[in-house]
Design a protein around this motif. Structure first.
Motif, PDB file in Angstrom:
ATOM      1  N   LYS A 150       0.804  -1.227   0.000  1.00  0.00           N
ATOM      2  CA  LYS A 150       0.000   0.000   0.000  1.00  0.00           C
ATOM      3  C   LYS A 150       0.837   1.277   0.000  1.00  0.00           C
ATOM      4  O   LYS A 150       0.285   2.375  -0.138  1.00  0.00           O
ATOM      5  CB  LYS A 150      -0.923   0.017   1.217  1.00  0.00           C
ATOM      6  CG  LYS A 150      -1.913  -1.136   1.293  1.00  0.00           C
ATOM      7  CD  LYS A 150      -2.937  -1.078   0.186  1.00  0.00           C
ATOM      8  CE  LYS A 150      -3.977  -2.187   0.347  1.00  0.00           C
ATOM      9  NZ  LYS A 150      -4.988  -2.164  -0.743  1.00  0.00           N
ATOM     10  N   LEU A 151       2.145   1.158   0.161  1.00  0.00           N
ATOM     11  CA  LEU A 151       2.987   2.355   0.188  1.00  0.00           C
ATOM     12  C   LEU A 151       2.911   3.105  -1.136  1.00  0.00           C
ATOM     13  O   LEU A 151       2.779   2.502  -2.197  1.00  0.00           O
ATOM     14  CB  LEU A 151       4.444   1.983   0.478  1.00  0.00           C
ATOM     15  CG  LEU A 151       4.749   1.373   1.847  1.00  0.00           C
ATOM     16  CD1 LEU A 151       6.238   1.132   1.991  1.00  0.00           C
ATOM     17  CD2 LEU A 151       4.239   2.255   2.968  1.00  0.00           C
ATOM     18  N   ARG A 152       3.001   4.431  -1.048  1.00  0.00           N
ATOM     19  CA  ARG A 152       2.961   5.282  -2.238  1.00  0.00           C
ATOM     20  C   ARG A 152       4.099   6.285  -2.189  1.00  0.00           C
ATOM     21  O   ARG A 152       4.521   6.714  -1.116  1.00  0.00           O
ATOM     22  CB  ARG A 152       1.618   6.029  -2.327  1.00  0.00           C
ATOM     23  CG  ARG A 152       0.423   5.102  -2.553  1.00  0.00           C
ATOM     24  CD  ARG A 152       0.506   4.428  -3.919  1.00  0.00           C
ATOM     25  NE  ARG A 152      -0.618   3.529  -4.190  1.00  0.00           N
ATOM     26  CZ  ARG A 152      -0.615   2.226  -3.961  1.00  0.00           C
ATOM     27  NH1 ARG A 152       0.480   1.671  -3.436  1.00  0.00           N
ATOM     28  NH2 ARG A 152      -1.663   1.489  -4.248  1.00  0.00           N
ATOM     29  N   HIS A 163       4.844   7.505   1.427  1.00  0.00           N
ATOM     30  CA  HIS A 163       3.656   7.630   2.278  1.00  0.00           C
ATOM     31  C   HIS A 163       3.189   6.245   2.738  1.00  0.00           C
ATOM     32  O   HIS A 163       3.138   5.303   1.937  1.00  0.00           O
ATOM     33  CB  HIS A 163       2.522   8.314   1.509  1.00  0.00           C
ATOM     34  CG  HIS A 163       2.852   9.695   1.038  1.00  0.00           C
ATOM     35  ND1 HIS A 163       2.737  10.810   1.835  1.00  0.00           N
ATOM     36  CD2 HIS A 163       3.308  10.137  -0.171  1.00  0.00           C
ATOM     37  CE1 HIS A 163       3.095  11.888   1.148  1.00  0.00           C
ATOM     38  NE2 HIS A 163       3.443  11.507  -0.079  1.00  0.00           N
ATOM     39  N   ASN A 164       2.831   6.158   4.000  1.00  0.00           N
ATOM     40  CA  ASN A 164       2.286   4.929   4.572  1.00  0.00           C
ATOM     41  C   ASN A 164       0.831   5.182   4.978  1.00  0.00           C
ATOM     42  O   ASN A 164       0.568   5.718   6.059  1.00  0.00           O
ATOM     43  CB  ASN A 164       3.115   4.495   5.781  1.00  0.00           C
ATOM     44  CG  ASN A 164       2.520   3.282   6.487  1.00  0.00           C
ATOM     45  OD1 ASN A 164       1.644   2.605   5.960  1.00  0.00           O
ATOM     46  ND2 ASN A 164       2.997   3.015   7.692  1.00  0.00           N
ATOM     47  N   PRO A 165      -0.133   4.824   4.137  1.00  0.00           N
ATOM     48  CA  PRO A 165      -1.543   5.090   4.452  1.00  0.00           C
ATOM     49  C   PRO A 165      -2.169   4.014   5.344  1.00  0.00           C
ATOM     50  O   PRO A 165      -3.370   4.038   5.591  1.00  0.00           O
ATOM     51  CB  PRO A 165      -2.195   5.077   3.068  1.00  0.00           C
ATOM     52  CG  PRO A 165      -1.396   4.071   2.299  1.00  0.00           C
ATOM     53  CD  PRO A 165       0.026   4.211   2.800  1.00  0.00           C
ATOM     54  N   LEU A 190       0.005   5.892   8.995  1.00  0.00           N
ATOM     55  CA  LEU A 190      -0.587   7.114   8.437  1.00  0.00           C
ATOM     56  C   LEU A 190       0.440   8.239   8.354  1.00  0.00           C
ATOM     57  O   LEU A 190       0.079   9.421   8.356  1.00  0.00           O
ATOM     58  CB  LEU A 190      -1.794   7.560   9.274  1.00  0.00           C
ATOM     59  CG  LEU A 190      -2.835   6.467   9.566  1.00  0.00           C
ATOM     60  CD1 LEU A 190      -3.964   7.019  10.423  1.00  0.00           C
ATOM     61  CD2 LEU A 190      -3.376   5.880   8.274  1.00  0.00           C
ATOM     62  N   GLY A 191       1.718   7.859   8.280  1.00  0.00           N
ATOM     63  CA  GLY A 191       2.796   8.844   8.235  1.00  0.00           C
ATOM     64  C   GLY A 191       3.554   8.794   6.924  1.00  0.00           C
ATOM     65  O   GLY A 191       3.175   8.106   5.969  1.00  0.00           O
ATOM     66  N   SER A 192       4.658   9.521   6.865  1.00  0.00           N
ATOM     67  CA  SER A 192       5.468   9.569   5.656  1.00  0.00           C
ATOM     68  C   SER A 192       6.905   9.898   6.022  1.00  0.00           C
ATOM     69  O   SER A 192       7.188  10.336   7.145  1.00  0.00           O
ATOM     70  CB  SER A 192       4.931  10.614   4.671  1.00  0.00           C
ATOM     71  OG  SER A 192       4.938  11.913   5.265  1.00  0.00           O
ATOM     72  N   PHE A 193       7.811   9.664   5.069  1.00  0.00           N
ATOM     73  CA  PHE A 193       9.214   9.998   5.267  1.00  0.00           C
ATOM     74  C   PHE A 193       9.783  10.474   3.943  1.00  0.00           C
ATOM     75  O   PHE A 193       9.555   9.864   2.900  1.00  0.00           O
ATOM     76  CB  PHE A 193      10.005   8.792   5.771  1.00  0.00           C
ATOM     77  CG  PHE A 193      11.410   9.128   6.184  1.00  0.00           C
ATOM     78  CD1 PHE A 193      11.675   9.582   7.460  1.00  0.00           C
ATOM     79  CD2 PHE A 193      12.463   9.004   5.281  1.00  0.00           C
ATOM     80  CE1 PHE A 193      12.970   9.903   7.843  1.00  0.00           C
ATOM     81  CE2 PHE A 193      13.755   9.332   5.649  1.00  0.00           C
ATOM     82  CZ  PHE A 193      14.012   9.778   6.938  1.00  0.00           C
ATOM     83  N   ARG A 194      10.533  11.580   4.009  1.00  0.00           N
ATOM     84  CA  ARG A 194      11.118  12.148   2.791  1.00  0.00           C
ATOM     85  C   ARG A 194      12.587  11.755   2.669  1.00  0.00           C
ATOM     86  O   ARG A 194      13.363  11.893   3.611  1.00  0.00           O
ATOM     87  CB  ARG A 194      11.016  13.673   2.818  1.00  0.00           C
ATOM     88  CG  ARG A 194      11.421  14.333   1.487  1.00  0.00           C
ATOM     89  CD  ARG A 194      11.378  15.828   1.594  1.00  0.00           C
ATOM     90  NE  ARG A 194      12.463  16.322   2.436  1.00  0.00           N
ATOM     91  CZ  ARG A 194      12.624  17.607   2.761  1.00  0.00           C
ATOM     92  NH1 ARG A 194      11.759  18.519   2.349  1.00  0.00           N
ATOM     93  NH2 ARG A 194      13.637  17.980   3.537  1.00  0.00           N
ATOM     94  N   PHE A 195      12.949  11.280   1.483  1.00  0.00           N
ATOM     95  CA  PHE A 195      14.330  10.921   1.180  1.00  0.00           C
ATOM     96  C   PHE A 195      14.905  11.947   0.213  1.00  0.00           C
ATOM     97  O   PHE A 195      14.251  12.323  -0.772  1.00  0.00           O
ATOM     98  CB  PHE A 195      14.412   9.539   0.527  1.00  0.00           C
ATOM     99  CG  PHE A 195      14.015   8.416   1.444  1.00  0.00           C
ATOM    100  CD1 PHE A 195      14.949   7.793   2.248  1.00  0.00           C
ATOM    101  CD2 PHE A 195      12.697   7.985   1.483  1.00  0.00           C
ATOM    102  CE1 PHE A 195      14.587   6.751   3.087  1.00  0.00           C
ATOM    103  CE2 PHE A 195      12.321   6.944   2.321  1.00  0.00           C
ATOM    104  CZ  PHE A 195      13.266   6.332   3.124  1.00  0.00           C
TER     105      PHE A 195
END
Length: 225
Positions: A150-152, A163-165, A190-195
């Motif tokens: 489900k990751l986007r 994004h982790n929905p 329901l979080g996210s991480f920027r690379f």
């Protein structure tokens, strides 16, 4: 994976047990505490054939503070050579969010014993193992086995955001961006991480694996936009 740190005092000589290749290990790399369970068990093994260890166990919050919301039994015990014991962990704190997992850490410190026969100065090393403990509520929106796919991913300028929905903590491993490896990263529910983007890697394929409930890697996947 379990994180291990070393706390020791170096003196003049090492005792005989320093040549014993055994030591203390945990029976899992993560603990899943499902809502409704009275407790969870974690095995602790001493593979040394000669050295007993004093074991101390507790649970920490993500900011490395001991929490009283869990009872660990026994909190302090001796683990004899070539033996195994079960730690039992019970949640006794306030209600936790029902729409997502909550993260804690199970911590264990092992101190080798000292005998009168050793005498003189010795080398003593205490090891501390820390593994993730996930409290998982019932009735989440999707199965944990569906979460990884489900990751986007979104590209923006010189960065890509994953994004982790889902309601689960997802640990990315084997992460590659344009064929180049990146550090492992856990993304909260329901979080996210920027690379940051590597030179020339803008809008290229993001591939990843994740760690399942048993500590194994899932097959490689491609992050969809």
């Amino acid at each position: 994976m379990a994180a291990v740190s070393f706390i020791g005092t170096l003196t003049l000589s090492a005792p005989a047990w320093a040549n014993d290749s055994g030591g203390v290990g945990l029976g899992a790399t993560r603990v899943i505490y499902s809502e409704g369970d009275a407790q969870v068990a974690l095995s602790v093994r001493n593979t040394s054939k000669t050295v007993p260890y004093l074991i101390q166990a507790w649970v920490m919050t993500p900011d490395n503070k001991k929490t009283q919301d869990f009872i660990t039994t026994p909190p302090l015990f001796v683990l004899n050579p070539a033996s195994e014991n079960l730690l039992r962990i019970m949640y006794v704190g306030p209600a936790l969010p029902k729409d997502r997992e909550s993260l804690f850490y199970a911590s264990l410190r092992a101190v080798p014993s000292t005998t009168k026969k050793e005498g003189g100065s010795v080398l003593k090393i205490a090891t501390q193992s820390v593994i993730k403990l996930f409290w998982r509520p019932k009735g989440l929106s999707i199965s944990v086995n569906q979460a990884a796919e489900k990751l986007r991913c979104d590209w923006s300028g010189q960065s890509v955001t994953v994004h982790n929905p889902t309601p689960y903590y997802i640990t990315l491993t084997g992460l590659t961006l344009g064929g180049k490896g990146l550090k492992n990263q856990m993304i909260s529910p329901l979080g996210s991480f920027r690379f940051d983007v590597l030179n020339g890697a803008v809008n290229q394929t993001v591939s990843y694996r994740t760690i399942n409930d048993y500590g194994a890697e899932t097959p490689s996947m491609t992050c969809k936009s």
